[in-house]
Scaffold this active site. Sequence first.
Site, PDB file in Angstrom:
ATOM      1  N   ASP A 189      -9.735 -20.182   3.875  1.00  0.00           N
ATOM      2  CA  ASP A 189      -9.944 -20.336   5.772  1.00  0.00           C
ATOM      3  C   ASP A 189      -9.124 -20.160   5.828  1.00  0.00           C
ATOM      4  OD1 ASP A 189     -11.453 -17.887   6.238  1.00  0.00           O
ATOM      5  OD2 ASP A 189     -13.615 -19.348   6.366  1.00  0.00           O
ATOM      6  N   LYS A 227     -18.052 -10.484   2.319  1.00  0.00           N
ATOM      7  CA  LYS A 227     -17.187 -10.971   1.411  1.00  0.00           C
ATOM      8  C   LYS A 227     -17.704 -10.964  -0.133  1.00  0.00           C
ATOM      9  CE  LYS A 227     -15.936 -13.870   5.355  1.00  0.00           C
ATOM     10  NZ  LYS A 227     -16.120 -15.040   6.572  1.00  0.00           N
ATOM     11  N   GLN A 236     -19.032 -20.096   6.263  1.00  0.00           N
ATOM     12  CA  GLN A 236     -19.254 -19.335   7.301  1.00  0.00           C
ATOM     13  C   GLN A 236     -19.208 -19.859   8.801  1.00  0.00           C
ATOM     14  OE1 GLN A 236     -18.284 -16.685   7.272  1.00  0.00           O
ATOM     15  NE2 GLN A 236     -18.500 -16.200   9.121  1.00  0.00           N
TER      16      GLN A 236
HETATM   17  N1  GUN Z   1     -16.692 -16.681  11.919  1.00  0.00           N
HETATM   18  C1  GUN Z   1     -15.685 -15.671  12.145  1.00  0.00           C
HETATM   19  N2  GUN Z   1     -14.723 -15.647  11.590  1.00  0.00           N
HETATM   20  C2  GUN Z   1     -14.348 -16.518  10.401  1.00  0.00           C
HETATM   21  C3  GUN Z   1     -14.216 -16.707   9.366  1.00  0.00           C
HETATM   22  O1  GUN Z   1     -12.925 -15.876   9.561  1.00  0.00           O
HETATM   23  N3  GUN Z   1     -14.627 -17.712   7.975  1.00  0.00           N
HETATM   24  C4  GUN Z   1     -15.282 -18.273   9.259  1.00  0.00           C
HETATM   25  N4  GUN Z   1     -15.101 -19.441   7.404  1.00  0.00           N
HETATM   26  N5  GUN Z   1     -16.235 -18.188   9.311  1.00  0.00           N
HETATM   27  C5  GUN Z   1     -15.651 -16.651  10.925  1.00  0.00           C
END
Ligand code: GUN
Length: 287
Positions: free
Chosen positions: A120, A53, A97
């Site tokens: 998100d 990311k 995350q």
């Molecule tokens: N863990 C697995 N997929 C995601 C996501 O799209 N965003 C976040 N913040 N955590 C994750």
Amino acid sequence: MTARIIDGNALAARVRGEIADRAAALSARGVQPCLAVILVGGNPASAVYVRNKVAACEKAGIRSLRFDYPEDVAQDVVMDRLAGLNADPAVHGILVQLPLPPQFDEAAVLEAIKVAKDVDGFHAENVGRLSQNQEAFLPCTPHGVMKMLEAEGVPLAGAEAVVIGRSNIVGKPMAMLLTNSGATVTVCHSRTCDLAFHTRRADILVAAVGKPRFVTGDMIKPGATVIDVGINRLPDGKLCGDVDFDSAKEVAGLITPVPGGVGPMTITMLLENTVISADRAARAAGK
Ligand code: GUN
């Protein structure tokens, strides 16, 4: 029949090019889009996702701030950080995350993120807005799947869609987005009796179960669109999806590979949400 393979990398590259142009235009107006990423603990998959990311931000001209905490950090420490990021006008998107270690109240952490910076789309208010088909930040993976379906011209209104998986991150929002687009949606999960009965009726089948090669060709309706959200690591280190690609591609009409399918679109949607948030901030500041 051999399915046509959807190239997620190509679509992601195209959309990311547009996002980079928008980020550059915003920066020229004095507002460089900025995403803050919080990672707690040493989950290896999470570490890879966060690294990807941050790298994708840099490539798109989006500033990123990364905050790493040890596994045993107190929730209050992360909450204090979120309060600071919420108040910082230079930060446009905030991402924590998931999963978080067990001492965390995940829902409380997600709700501590300012709704306008919830890129998100996991805050309860954004989830509620999505369920009411109002404008909201959409969770990145299901949003990326919708972009793929749209780009491939897959008809949604009146289609039978089956989603395998009921997680807050993928399954539930995926079902809501498909419902909002006029599909007739069935959500299957680990307690579903006779899964294949449902999947064989699907014009659009989305697999988000987290089990390697779980969906086999005999579970698929001939000509269906098969979207594989799974990313599973096999003992030999290779990645594979939730769909058994080799048998599925002989039955499906369209199919996403793993890697190179949904994965690249997830991060793309995160970048897009961050740029949208920065654009709103720039307009609000009269820039
Ligand atoms: N863990 C697995 N997929 C995601 C996501 O799209 N965003 C976040 N913040 N955590 C994750």
